[in-house]
Design a protein around this motif. Sequence first.
Motif, mmCIF file in Angstrom:
data_model
loop_
_atom_site.group_PDB
_atom_site.id
_atom_site.type_symbol
_atom_site.label_atom_id
_atom_site.label_comp_id
_atom_site.label_asym_id
_atom_site.label_seq_id
_atom_site.Cartn_x
_atom_site.Cartn_y
_atom_site.Cartn_z
ATOM 1 N N ASP A 1 4.843 -4.937 -2.231
ATOM 2 C CA ASP A 1 3.673 -4.558 -1.442
ATOM 3 C C ASP A 1 3.371 -5.615 -0.388
ATOM 4 O O ASP A 1 3.106 -5.309 0.783
ATOM 5 N N TYR A 2 3.399 -6.882 -0.795
ATOM 6 C CA TYR A 2 3.110 -7.972 0.137
ATOM 7 C C TYR A 2 4.175 -8.048 1.240
ATOM 8 O O TYR A 2 3.848 -8.137 2.436
ATOM 9 N N GLU A 3 5.434 -8.014 0.867
ATOM 10 C CA GLU A 3 6.497 -8.117 1.860
ATOM 11 C C GLU A 3 6.487 -6.930 2.809
ATOM 12 O O GLU A 3 6.803 -7.063 3.999
ATOM 13 N N GLY A 4 6.088 -5.755 2.307
ATOM 14 C CA GLY A 4 5.931 -4.600 3.183
ATOM 15 C C GLY A 4 4.818 -4.822 4.198
ATOM 16 O O GLY A 4 4.944 -4.454 5.371
ATOM 17 N N SER A 5 3.714 -5.434 3.751
ATOM 18 C CA SER A 5 2.610 -5.731 4.657
ATOM 19 C C SER A 5 3.055 -6.697 5.754
ATOM 20 O O SER A 5 2.698 -6.543 6.921
ATOM 21 N N VAL A 6 3.835 -7.708 5.374
ATOM 22 C CA VAL A 6 4.321 -8.688 6.347
ATOM 23 C C VAL A 6 5.209 -8.025 7.393
ATOM 24 O O VAL A 6 5.132 -8.342 8.592
ATOM 25 N N ARG A 7 6.050 -7.100 6.957
ATOM 26 C CA ARG A 7 6.967 -6.440 7.884
ATOM 27 C C ARG A 7 6.239 -5.590 8.914
ATOM 28 O O ARG A 7 6.617 -5.559 10.087
ATOM 29 N N VAL A 8 5.205 -4.897 8.486
ATOM 30 C CA VAL A 8 4.552 -3.944 9.396
ATOM 31 C C VAL A 8 3.351 -4.524 10.117
ATOM 32 O O VAL A 8 2.860 -3.927 11.074
ATOM 33 N N ASP A 9 2.856 -5.684 9.686
ATOM 34 C CA ASP A 9 1.648 -6.236 10.294
ATOM 35 C C ASP A 9 1.788 -7.750 10.440
ATOM 36 O O ASP A 9 1.709 -8.495 9.470
ATOM 37 N N ALA A 10 1.979 -8.189 11.681
ATOM 38 C CA ALA A 10 2.163 -9.617 11.950
ATOM 39 C C ALA A 10 0.916 -10.431 11.647
ATOM 40 O O ALA A 10 0.977 -11.657 11.551
ATOM 41 N N ALA A 11 -0.221 -9.759 11.503
ATOM 42 C CA ALA A 11 -1.475 -10.464 11.219
ATOM 43 C C ALA A 11 -1.638 -10.796 9.743
ATOM 44 O O ALA A 11 -2.594 -11.470 9.366
ATOM 45 N N THR A 12 -0.742 -10.340 8.885
ATOM 46 C CA THR A 12 -0.833 -10.639 7.458
ATOM 47 C C THR A 12 -0.751 -12.144 7.244
ATOM 48 O O THR A 12 0.133 -12.812 7.775
#
Length: 210
Positions: A76-87
Amino acid sequence: MPTDIYGFIEARHPSAAEEWYEGEPWPVAMPLYPLYDGDDHVAFGCLFGVRNWLGWTPVAAGRGLPADVSEHVRTDYEGSVRVDAATHGCTWVAWSELRDLDMSARPAARGILQVRSGPGSSTYRIHRYRIDDRWPSEMVEQYGMSPLGGSPVEAPAGRWEAAGATLEYGPVTRLHALGPGTGWEHVFEVMRALAGRFGDDGVRLVVWFD
């Protein structure tokens, strides 16, 4: 711009240290939402050092993902990083750290001044100021000097009306940031209940922000 929080509560499996156990050591117990769905930067700074505009000494800042984090949370976290540079701001905190927090602890700031203005209850605006040793010049220019005193140093908590706005000042503690009515009480209650089964060091919250 608001900052949003994402995360999961994990619990360490009682047999994680046994040679025969083949599962994950820290399976997911439940997601942070719907226990907490707020975006209060005061709490984020207090707990995790994110948007720390009041100068808290945070409880658990910048730790990253736990090395033994569950696959579900990592994905879940790595998916967030991939799609949102603001993570950003990924970290974790154990229930044993949250259990005994001094709820009277205060940040570096003396307090918060909240200004509520607008023509009606459905269109009001809220602006919050960090208060140190002087009232903000912007506030004084627009609303006049506070009736609480010429300096916040000795000012009590209070509320007053000026120029069509309601102004409210008060000190802030961890209880204000994390106590009843903030939403964090629900997170803490669930973690406390899980700790009864898995131990105080066997329950943790993993979070990140965007």
